[in-house]
Every structure is written in C-alpha cells, then in structure tokens.
Design a protein around this motif. Structure first.
Motif, PDB file in Angstrom:
ATOM      1  N   ARG A  71       0.863  -1.181   0.000  1.00  0.00           N
ATOM      2  CA  ARG A  71       0.000   0.000   0.000  1.00  0.00           C
ATOM      3  C   ARG A  71       0.901   1.233   0.000  1.00  0.00           C
ATOM      4  O   ARG A  71       1.656   1.439   0.944  1.00  0.00           O
ATOM      5  N   PRO A  72       0.849   2.059  -1.045  1.00  0.00           N
ATOM      6  CA  PRO A  72       1.786   3.183  -1.107  1.00  0.00           C
ATOM      7  C   PRO A  72       1.570   4.256  -0.048  1.00  0.00           C
ATOM      8  O   PRO A  72       2.490   4.993   0.263  1.00  0.00           O
ATOM      9  N   GLU A  73       0.363   4.338   0.527  1.00  0.00           N
ATOM     10  CA  GLU A  73       0.162   5.370   1.545  1.00  0.00           C
ATOM     11  C   GLU A  73       0.612   4.904   2.918  1.00  0.00           C
ATOM     12  O   GLU A  73       0.691   5.675   3.861  1.00  0.00           O
ATOM     13  N   ILE A  74       0.935   3.649   3.053  1.00  0.00           N
ATOM     14  CA  ILE A  74       1.436   3.092   4.305  1.00  0.00           C
ATOM     15  C   ILE A  74       2.947   2.985   4.189  1.00  0.00           C
ATOM     16  O   ILE A  74       3.459   2.460   3.223  1.00  0.00           O
ATOM     17  N   HIS A  75       3.636   3.460   5.166  1.00  0.00           N
ATOM     18  CA  HIS A  75       5.093   3.434   5.113  1.00  0.00           C
ATOM     19  C   HIS A  75       5.596   2.145   5.755  1.00  0.00           C
ATOM     20  O   HIS A  75       6.339   2.153   6.714  1.00  0.00           O
ATOM     21  N   ASN A  76       5.107   1.035   5.203  1.00  0.00           N
ATOM     22  CA  ASN A  76       5.418  -0.282   5.758  1.00  0.00           C
ATOM     23  C   ASN A  76       5.199  -1.302   4.650  1.00  0.00           C
ATOM     24  O   ASN A  76       4.099  -1.455   4.158  1.00  0.00           O
ATOM     25  N   ASP A  77       6.259  -1.993   4.261  1.00  0.00           N
ATOM     26  CA  ASP A  77       6.167  -2.962   3.168  1.00  0.00           C
ATOM     27  C   ASP A  77       5.367  -4.219   3.522  1.00  0.00           C
ATOM     28  O   ASP A  77       5.132  -5.053   2.673  1.00  0.00           O
ATOM     29  N   ASN A  78       4.968  -4.369   4.779  1.00  0.00           N
ATOM     30  CA  ASN A  78       4.272  -5.591   5.178  1.00  0.00           C
ATOM     31  C   ASN A  78       2.770  -5.528   4.946  1.00  0.00           C
ATOM     32  O   ASN A  78       2.069  -6.489   5.215  1.00  0.00           O
ATOM     33  N   GLU A  79       2.262  -4.402   4.473  1.00  0.00           N
ATOM     34  CA  GLU A  79       0.831  -4.267   4.263  1.00  0.00           C
ATOM     35  C   GLU A  79       0.545  -4.178   2.771  1.00  0.00           C
ATOM     36  O   GLU A  79       0.811  -3.164   2.138  1.00  0.00           O
ATOM     37  N   SER A  94       8.459   1.540  -7.930  1.00  0.00           N
ATOM     38  CA  SER A  94       8.888   2.846  -7.432  1.00  0.00           C
ATOM     39  C   SER A  94       7.672   3.485  -6.788  1.00  0.00           C
ATOM     40  O   SER A  94       6.611   3.546  -7.397  1.00  0.00           O
ATOM     41  N   GLY A  95       7.844   3.946  -5.553  1.00  0.00           N
ATOM     42  CA  GLY A  95       6.699   4.534  -4.875  1.00  0.00           C
ATOM     43  C   GLY A  95       7.091   5.519  -3.802  1.00  0.00           C
ATOM     44  O   GLY A  95       8.260   5.621  -3.420  1.00  0.00           O
ATOM     45  N   ILE A  96       6.082   6.204  -3.307  1.00  0.00           N
ATOM     46  CA  ILE A  96       6.294   7.256  -2.325  1.00  0.00           C
ATOM     47  C   ILE A  96       6.505   6.722  -0.918  1.00  0.00           C
ATOM     48  O   ILE A  96       6.828   7.481  -0.016  1.00  0.00           O
ATOM     49  N   ASN A  97       6.343   5.414  -0.714  1.00  0.00           N
ATOM     50  CA  ASN A  97       6.425   4.854   0.627  1.00  0.00           C
ATOM     51  C   ASN A  97       7.804   4.290   0.976  1.00  0.00           C
ATOM     52  O   ASN A  97       7.967   3.679   2.017  1.00  0.00           O
ATOM     53  N   GLN A  98       8.798   4.486   0.139  1.00  0.00           N
ATOM     54  CA  GLN A  98      10.110   3.892   0.405  1.00  0.00           C
ATOM     55  C   GLN A  98      11.039   4.833   1.173  1.00  0.00           C
ATOM     56  O   GLN A  98      11.509   4.500   2.228  1.00  0.00           O
ATOM     57  N   ARG A  99      11.315   5.977   0.619  1.00  0.00           N
ATOM     58  CA  ARG A  99      12.206   6.949   1.267  1.00  0.00           C
ATOM     59  C   ARG A  99      11.460   8.272   1.313  1.00  0.00           C
ATOM     60  O   ARG A  99      11.138   8.844   0.282  1.00  0.00           O
ATOM     61  N   HIS A 110      11.233  10.495  -2.264  1.00  0.00           N
ATOM     62  CA  HIS A 110      12.526  10.518  -2.957  1.00  0.00           C
ATOM     63  C   HIS A 110      12.450  10.563  -4.480  1.00  0.00           C
ATOM     64  O   HIS A 110      13.482  10.617  -5.137  1.00  0.00           O
ATOM     65  N   ILE A 111      11.272  10.566  -5.074  1.00  0.00           N
ATOM     66  CA  ILE A 111      11.175  10.600  -6.537  1.00  0.00           C
ATOM     67  C   ILE A 111      11.040  12.064  -6.954  1.00  0.00           C
ATOM     68  O   ILE A 111       9.974  12.670  -6.849  1.00  0.00           O
ATOM     69  N   ILE A 112      12.149  12.623  -7.411  1.00  0.00           N
ATOM     70  CA  ILE A 112      12.256  14.058  -7.643  1.00  0.00           C
ATOM     71  C   ILE A 112      11.948  14.420  -9.095  1.00  0.00           C
ATOM     72  O   ILE A 112      12.463  13.808 -10.026  1.00  0.00           O
ATOM     73  N   ASP A 113      11.112  15.431  -9.254  1.00  0.00           N
ATOM     74  CA  ASP A 113      10.781  15.972 -10.571  1.00  0.00           C
ATOM     75  C   ASP A 113      11.900  16.930 -10.978  1.00  0.00           C
ATOM     76  O   ASP A 113      12.128  17.951 -10.309  1.00  0.00           O
ATOM     77  N   ALA A 114      12.595  16.614 -12.061  1.00  0.00           N
ATOM     78  CA  ALA A 114      13.727  17.434 -12.506  1.00  0.00           C
ATOM     79  C   ALA A 114      13.301  18.835 -12.932  1.00  0.00           C
ATOM     80  O   ALA A 114      14.125  19.751 -12.977  1.00  0.00           O
ATOM     81  N   ASN A 115      12.034  19.041 -13.219  1.00  0.00           N
ATOM     82  CA  ASN A 115      11.566  20.358 -13.650  1.00  0.00           C
ATOM     83  C   ASN A 115      11.611  21.393 -12.535  1.00  0.00           C
ATOM     84  O   ASN A 115      11.846  22.576 -12.781  1.00  0.00           O
ATOM     85  N   ASP A 116      11.357  20.953 -11.291  1.00  0.00           N
ATOM     86  CA  ASP A 116      11.342  21.930 -10.195  1.00  0.00           C
ATOM     87  C   ASP A 116      12.187  21.523  -8.990  1.00  0.00           C
ATOM     88  O   ASP A 116      12.327  22.295  -8.043  1.00  0.00           O
ATOM     89  N   GLY A 117      12.758  20.309  -9.006  1.00  0.00           N
ATOM     90  CA  GLY A 117      13.612  19.875  -7.902  1.00  0.00           C
ATOM     91  C   GLY A 117      12.865  19.414  -6.666  1.00  0.00           C
ATOM     92  O   GLY A 117      13.472  19.145  -5.631  1.00  0.00           O
ATOM     93  N   TYR A 118      11.543  19.302  -6.771  1.00  0.00           N
ATOM     94  CA  TYR A 118      10.728  18.852  -5.649  1.00  0.00           C
ATOM     95  C   TYR A 118      10.200  17.444  -5.912  1.00  0.00           C
ATOM     96  O   TYR A 118      10.150  16.994  -7.060  1.00  0.00           O
ATOM     97  N   PRO A 119       9.746  16.740  -4.857  1.00  0.00           N
ATOM     98  CA  PRO A 119       9.148  15.431  -5.078  1.00  0.00           C
ATOM     99  C   PRO A 119       7.975  15.513  -6.055  1.00  0.00           C
ATOM    100  O   PRO A 119       7.184  16.455  -6.012  1.00  0.00           O
ATOM    101  N   SER A 120       7.901  14.536  -6.943  1.00  0.00           N
ATOM    102  CA  SER A 120       6.842  14.480  -7.941  1.00  0.00           C
ATOM    103  C   SER A 120       5.477  14.512  -7.257  1.00  0.00           C
ATOM    104  O   SER A 120       5.242  13.806  -6.280  1.00  0.00           O
ATOM    105  N   ASP A 121       4.589  15.331  -7.779  1.00  0.00           N
ATOM    106  CA  ASP A 121       3.257  15.477  -7.200  1.00  0.00           C
ATOM    107  C   ASP A 121       2.222  15.277  -8.296  1.00  0.00           C
ATOM    108  O   ASP A 121       1.605  16.216  -8.779  1.00  0.00           O
ATOM    109  N   ASN A 122       2.065  14.019  -8.751  1.00  0.00           N
ATOM    110  CA  ASN A 122       1.200  13.728  -9.887  1.00  0.00           C
ATOM    111  C   ASN A 122       0.073  12.749  -9.554  1.00  0.00           C
ATOM    112  O   ASN A 122      -0.469  12.114 -10.435  1.00  0.00           O
TER     113      ASN A 122
END
Length: 196
Positions: A71-79, A94-99, A110-122
């Motif tokens: 579950r990407p919204e849970i910061h735990n790979d066991n769920e 690749s997901g938002i729940n890893q780092r 940790h998935i950075i958008d090169a256009n603005d240098g911030y985490p991808s918000d899509n």
C-alpha cells in the motif's frame, strides 16, 4: 570521486565525495544473480532486492509465485493492497512509501521531478514495471512514475514486453498486465479500467 580516495571499513564506505549505489544497480545486480543461478542449474528462485523482485521459473511445487504490492500510503512494506501470481519475470516498484519524510503535514518522498527539484506530485502512489530484465524494469519504474498516469500508460503501451501497474493516491489501480491478474486484497482500493 577519485577511486583512490574511497575507503571501505567493514560495511561502511568513506570518501570525500558522494557515491550513489542507487539508480539501476539493484536491477543490474538481480540480472547478474539470475544469470549466475541459472548457470548453476537453478530452475526456481525468488530474488528480493528491496523493491526489486526477480523470479526464476515457477515455485518448486510448480505453482506460480505470489507477489504482494504494498500500500503506497502506508510506510510499511508488510501491508499489501494487492497480490499477483507470476513466473519467470522481473519487476520493480517505485513509490512514495520507500524513502520519505514529513514536514508540517506534507510528505516529501525521494522521486524528484527534474523540472522543479521537488518530489513528484502527480497523484501516483506507486508504479510497478514487469519485464524480463531487472535493469530495464529499474530504469523504467521511476521514469514512468515521473510521467504520471496518462503519459506513463501511453509509454508502457508502446513498449514490447513491458507491463505496469499504476496505483494512485486516491487508491485506484490500473494494470496493463495481459498474462496475470491483479487481485485486490484491501477493499479500500479498486481495480479500474484505464480510460484517458
């Protein structure tokens, strides 16, 4: 980094610069381990390289491997929110729940958008890429994530031998898998048919 300035002490690496062992190293390593195991006659194996899975053949019982999608919204790979039965494939998520870290209620992953240098918000929570080679899956998973659902789906549909599962932050799951079924195990998620 000058390789003469790199020192390894135990399991720590010291240098006066930055060494990045991320990127596609796990995908490449998975391919090399698979190649080695097959050269030794191994017919069945599951390699877990932390977000990168490499499957050799089927289970020794002849059944398919069952792989969970976190579950990407849970910061735990066991769920898990879904499972897939597959054989003889590499896949990388690749997901938002890893780092990540949270600051003032906002998630910075940790998935950075090169256009603005911030985490991808899509609106994507994770993208899993399924293909024969781990290095290809590793290369594509982050790139497809950064493209977002519509552009990412368009690219995946043009690539031979590549499939993907997209999970949005609003808990919708879109799959291009033709030879395997995504089974939702968390009823807060729904499997949707992709329509642009």
């Amino acid at each position: 980094v000058d390789c003469n300035k790199v020192k390894v002490v135990g399991n720590k690496v010291y240098t006066d610069g930055i060494l990045d062992f991320g990127s596609v190293v796990k995908g490449y390593s998975g391919d090399k381990v698979e190649e080695y195991l097959k050269s030794k006659g191994v017919k069945s194996a599951l390699l877990n390289l932390g977000g990168n899975i490499q499957l050799i053949g089927k289970k020794p019982s002849g059944e398919q491997f069952v792989i969970g999608l976190a579950r990407p919204e849970i910061h735990n790979d066991n769920e898990n929110m879904a499972v897939i039965k597959m054989n003889d494939i590499a896949f990388v998520t690749s997901g938002i729940n890893q780092r990540f870290f949270e600051e003032k209620g906002k998630l910075y992953h940790h998935i950075i958008d090169a256009n603005d240098g911030y985490p991808s918000d899509n609106n994507l929570g994770s993208v899993s890429i399924y293909t024969k080679k781990g290095i290809n899956a590793d290369l594509l998973s982050t790139a497809i994530f950064l493209l977002g659902l519509d552009k990412g789906m368009e690219v995946v549909n043009k690539l031979d031998g590549v499939d993907a599962i997209f999970v949005t932050r609003d808990k919708k799951v879109y799959s291009t898998l033709k030879d395997a079924k995504v089974e939702i195990v968390d009823d807060t998620y729904t499997l949707e048919e992709y329509k642009k």
